[in-house]
Design a protein around this motif. Structure first.
Motif, PDB file in Angstrom:
ATOM      1  N   PHE A   1      51.923  28.379  30.484  1.00  0.00           N
ATOM      2  CA  PHE A   1      51.015  28.497  29.350  1.00  0.00           C
ATOM      3  C   PHE A   1      49.753  27.651  29.549  1.00  0.00           C
ATOM      4  CE2 PHE A   1      54.670  30.445  27.292  1.00  0.00           C
ATOM      5  CZ  PHE A   1      54.040  31.538  26.717  1.00  0.00           C
ATOM      6  N   PHE A   2      49.847  26.592  30.332  1.00  0.00           N
ATOM      7  CA  PHE A   2      48.656  25.842  30.717  1.00  0.00           C
ATOM      8  C   PHE A   2      47.770  26.705  31.610  1.00  0.00           C
ATOM      9  CE2 PHE A   2      46.611  22.647  33.597  1.00  0.00           C
ATOM     10  CZ  PHE A   2      45.701  22.162  32.670  1.00  0.00           C
ATOM     11  N   GLU A   3      48.377  27.453  32.514  1.00  0.00           N
ATOM     12  CA  GLU A   3      47.619  28.392  33.355  1.00  0.00           C
ATOM     13  C   GLU A   3      46.857  29.388  32.475  1.00  0.00           C
ATOM     14  OE1 GLU A   3      50.909  28.320  36.961  1.00  0.00           O
ATOM     15  OE2 GLU A   3      50.735  30.101  35.712  1.00  0.00           O
ATOM     16  N   ASP A   4      47.511  29.880  31.432  1.00  0.00           N
ATOM     17  CA  ASP A   4      46.831  30.808  30.516  1.00  0.00           C
ATOM     18  C   ASP A   4      45.572  30.175  29.938  1.00  0.00           C
ATOM     19  OD1 ASP A   4      48.534  32.965  30.774  1.00  0.00           O
ATOM     20  OD2 ASP A   4      49.165  32.975  28.675  1.00  0.00           O
ATOM     21  N   GLU A   5      45.690  28.923  29.544  1.00  0.00           N
ATOM     22  CA  GLU A   5      44.551  28.234  28.948  1.00  0.00           C
ATOM     23  C   GLU A   5      43.392  28.126  29.942  1.00  0.00           C
ATOM     24  OE1 GLU A   5      43.853  23.970  26.785  1.00  0.00           O
ATOM     25  OE2 GLU A   5      45.814  24.938  26.518  1.00  0.00           O
ATOM     26  N   ILE A   6      43.702  27.843  31.183  1.00  0.00           N
ATOM     27  CA  ILE A   6      42.679  27.718  32.223  1.00  0.00           C
ATOM     28  C   ILE A   6      42.023  29.069  32.524  1.00  0.00           C
ATOM     29  CG2 ILE A   6      42.320  27.259  34.691  1.00  0.00           C
ATOM     30  CD1 ILE A   6      44.537  25.120  34.417  1.00  0.00           C
ATOM     31  N   LEU A   7      42.819  30.121  32.591  1.00  0.00           N
ATOM     32  CA  LEU A   7      42.312  31.428  33.029  1.00  0.00           C
ATOM     33  C   LEU A   7      41.636  32.240  31.927  1.00  0.00           C
ATOM     34  CD1 LEU A   7      45.209  32.465  35.438  1.00  0.00           C
ATOM     35  CD2 LEU A   7      42.893  31.679  36.036  1.00  0.00           C
ATOM     36  N   TYR A   8      41.848  31.876  30.666  1.00  0.00           N
ATOM     37  CA  TYR A   8      41.324  32.684  29.561  1.00  0.00           C
ATOM     38  C   TYR A   8      39.826  32.966  29.717  1.00  0.00           C
ATOM     39  CZ  TYR A   8      40.328  34.495  24.952  1.00  0.00           C
ATOM     40  OH  TYR A   8      39.917  35.310  23.926  1.00  0.00           O
ATOM     41  N   GLU A   9      39.036  31.950  29.984  1.00  0.00           N
ATOM     42  CA  GLU A   9      37.581  32.104  30.059  1.00  0.00           C
ATOM     43  C   GLU A   9      37.127  32.891  31.288  1.00  0.00           C
ATOM     44  OE1 GLU A   9      35.582  31.389  27.592  1.00  0.00           O
ATOM     45  OE2 GLU A   9      37.235  30.521  26.452  1.00  0.00           O
ATOM     46  N   ARG A  10      37.990  33.055  32.264  1.00  0.00           N
ATOM     47  CA  ARG A  10      37.619  33.786  33.480  1.00  0.00           C
ATOM     48  C   ARG A  10      37.731  35.298  33.291  1.00  0.00           C
ATOM     49  NH1 ARG A  10      39.852  30.898  38.701  1.00  0.00           N
ATOM     50  NH2 ARG A  10      38.435  32.438  39.590  1.00  0.00           N
ATOM     51  N   ILE A  11      38.315  35.707  32.195  1.00  0.00           N
ATOM     52  CA  ILE A  11      38.390  37.137  31.868  1.00  0.00           C
ATOM     53  C   ILE A  11      37.214  37.427  30.946  1.00  0.00           C
ATOM     54  CG2 ILE A  11      39.754  38.941  30.762  1.00  0.00           C
ATOM     55  CD1 ILE A  11      42.255  37.257  31.626  1.00  0.00           C
ATOM     56  N   LYS A  12      36.352  38.309  31.368  1.00  0.00           N
ATOM     57  CA  LYS A  12      35.070  38.498  30.677  1.00  0.00           C
ATOM     58  C   LYS A  12      35.094  39.483  29.520  1.00  0.00           C
ATOM     59  CE  LYS A  12      33.107  35.642  33.415  1.00  0.00           C
ATOM     60  NZ  LYS A  12      33.346  34.285  33.011  1.00  0.00           N
ATOM     61  N   ASP A  13      36.026  40.417  29.502  1.00  0.00           N
ATOM     62  CA  ASP A  13      35.962  41.481  28.501  1.00  0.00           C
ATOM     63  C   ASP A  13      37.259  41.563  27.690  1.00  0.00           C
ATOM     64  OD1 ASP A  13      35.235  43.659  26.993  1.00  0.00           O
ATOM     65  OD2 ASP A  13      34.900  45.001  28.693  1.00  0.00           O
ATOM     66  N   TRP A  14      37.495  40.558  26.863  1.00  0.00           N
ATOM     67  CA  TRP A  14      38.704  40.561  26.043  1.00  0.00           C
ATOM     68  C   TRP A  14      38.757  41.722  25.053  1.00  0.00           C
ATOM     69  CZ3 TRP A  14      43.090  38.875  27.347  1.00  0.00           C
ATOM     70  CH2 TRP A  14      43.208  37.768  28.184  1.00  0.00           C
TER      71      TRP A  14
END
Length: 188
Positions: free
Chosen positions: A103-116
């Motif tokens: 879940f920490f990985e999720d927090e880090i990667l969230y901003e790297r996905i551009k088109d939520w």
């Protein structure tokens, strides 16, 4: 095993680079689908396959390729971490250590996905393949709704707790995961 945002991140990376003939919506839904097992209390073996060969994913329809990609990513991630002599790093043998890390990985990667908005839009409809698992349509809709809520913002303690509670985890487990994430953030 990876958490939902991590699955989306790698699905996006691979579908654009190595699996481009697949329908993106169906692939994304397929890669998110296996963890419905938590939401619907399903046996893991029904949705998580073993020994997936990456090159075989091109032969599958888009949903099934996504479903198998989920298992492939889970296996690759665990092999990587288990090969590290310091795994599970500084967290020690705590029960929630693995979940905290994912879940920490999720927090880090969230901003790297551009088109939520597009990713959440993938979950607007139910694919026929999702119902092949003898699930009720309302359960699949509930799973989609839970994921869309989680994808609405960078993960926070509250959004993780909401997701975990929706997946059937106890409040104490969700709080323990959040405490471990705070510990991870405090370490260099």
């Amino acid at each position: 095993m990876a958490a939902p945002i991590t699955h989306v991140f790698f699905a996006e990376e691979f579908i654009n680079d190595k699996l481009s003939p697949h329908n993106q919506t169906n692939f994304i839904v397929g890669t998110l689908f296996p963890d419905i097992r938590y939401y619907d209390n399903m046996d893991r073996q029904r949705t998580h396959l073993k020994k997936i060969v990456f090159s075989d994913l091109k032969k599958e329809n888009s949903f099934d390729a996504g479903l198998k990609f989920h298992s492939f990513l889970d296996e690759q991630r665990m092999e990587f971490f288990e090969s590290r002599e310091d795994y599970p790093f500084f967290l020690g043998p705590m029960r929630a250590a693995e979940s905290s890390l994912k879940f920490f990985e999720d927090e880090i990667l969230y901003e790297r996905i551009k088109d939520w908005p597009r990713i959440k839009g993938c979950l607007d409809d139910i694919l026929p393949e999702e119902l092949y698992f003898s699930l009720r349509e309302q359960d699949v809709r509930g799973w989609h709704r839970l994921l869309k809520e989680y994808f609405s913002q960078t993960p926070t303690d509250q959004s993780r707790e909401n997701l975990l509670r929706g997946m059937g985890f106890l409040d104490d487990t969700a709080r323990q995961i959040n405490l471990h994430i705070q510990q991870i953030k405090s370490e260099e």
